[in-house]
Design a protein around this motif. Sequence first.
Motif, PDB file in Angstrom:
ATOM      1  N   UNK A  37      35.640  57.402  38.038  1.00  0.00           N
ATOM      2  CA  UNK A  37      34.562  57.345  39.020  1.00  0.00           C
ATOM      3  C   UNK A  37      33.214  57.483  38.334  1.00  0.00           C
ATOM      4  N   UNK A  38      32.228  56.706  38.791  1.00  0.00           N
ATOM      5  CA  UNK A  38      30.865  56.882  38.305  1.00  0.00           C
ATOM      6  C   UNK A  38      29.882  56.415  39.374  1.00  0.00           C
ATOM      7  N   UNK A  39      28.779  57.165  39.490  1.00  0.00           N
ATOM      8  CA  UNK A  39      27.706  56.774  40.394  1.00  0.00           C
ATOM      9  C   UNK A  39      26.848  55.765  39.647  1.00  0.00           C
ATOM     10  N   UNK A  40      26.450  54.700  40.332  1.00  0.00           N
ATOM     11  CA  UNK A  40      25.608  53.676  39.723  1.00  0.00           C
ATOM     12  C   UNK A  40      24.276  54.286  39.325  1.00  0.00           C
ATOM     13  N   UNK A  41      23.712  53.808  38.244  1.00  0.00           N
ATOM     14  CA  UNK A  41      22.451  54.353  37.720  1.00  0.00           C
ATOM     15  C   UNK A  41      21.334  54.320  38.753  1.00  0.00           C
ATOM     16  N   UNK A  42      21.396  53.420  39.734  1.00  0.00           N
ATOM     17  CA  UNK A  42      20.376  53.352  40.781  1.00  0.00           C
ATOM     18  C   UNK A  42      20.520  54.505  41.775  1.00  0.00           C
ATOM     19  N   UNK A  44      22.469  54.302  44.201  1.00  0.00           N
ATOM     20  CA  UNK A  44      22.667  53.638  45.478  1.00  0.00           C
ATOM     21  C   UNK A  44      24.086  53.096  45.652  1.00  0.00           C
ATOM     22  N   UNK A  45      25.019  53.587  44.856  1.00  0.00           N
ATOM     23  CA  UNK A  45      26.393  53.129  44.965  1.00  0.00           C
ATOM     24  C   UNK A  45      27.249  53.797  43.913  1.00  0.00           C
ATOM     25  N   UNK A  46      28.532  53.474  43.944  1.00  0.00           N
ATOM     26  CA  UNK A  46      29.421  54.022  42.930  1.00  0.00           C
ATOM     27  C   UNK A  46      30.507  53.018  42.575  1.00  0.00           C
TER      28      UNK A  46
END
Length: 133
Positions: A37-42, A44-46
């Motif tokens: 799992x990772x959260x997008x750098x923005x 605003x998503x994963x």
Amino acid sequence: MNFESKKVQMPIPQQAAYEYLSDLNNYQNLMPDNAEFSVHESGNGFFVQLKGMPKVGLKLKETQAPDFILFESPNDAFNYEMKVIISAVDDNASEAFIQFDGKFNPMVEMMAKKPLTTFIETIADKLEKQNFA
């Protein structure tokens, strides 16, 4: 392909449940044990990758406090969305469930249905057992 999770109760008010589920970092606690799992750098998503499956993303599209969160595919080549619906049970408890809607070709649908169903149910199960203290 459309399906929804079971409804799960949480021992927190509706607004608190909405705030928890609006924070993308909290989804790491709700992922299957074998998921990357990772959260997008923005922010605003994963992204999530289940064992034996390609990495997929969910982009936050819309929120309506305190009862609705909508994620969609971050890739125009794939058409799917995941809705989180939250309702108040009383002043100190809430209930939530997840709806998934994807438009896939029959071959992709056949391969993805079981893992996606398990994924959505795992999120609901872990949300039900989550310690909100």
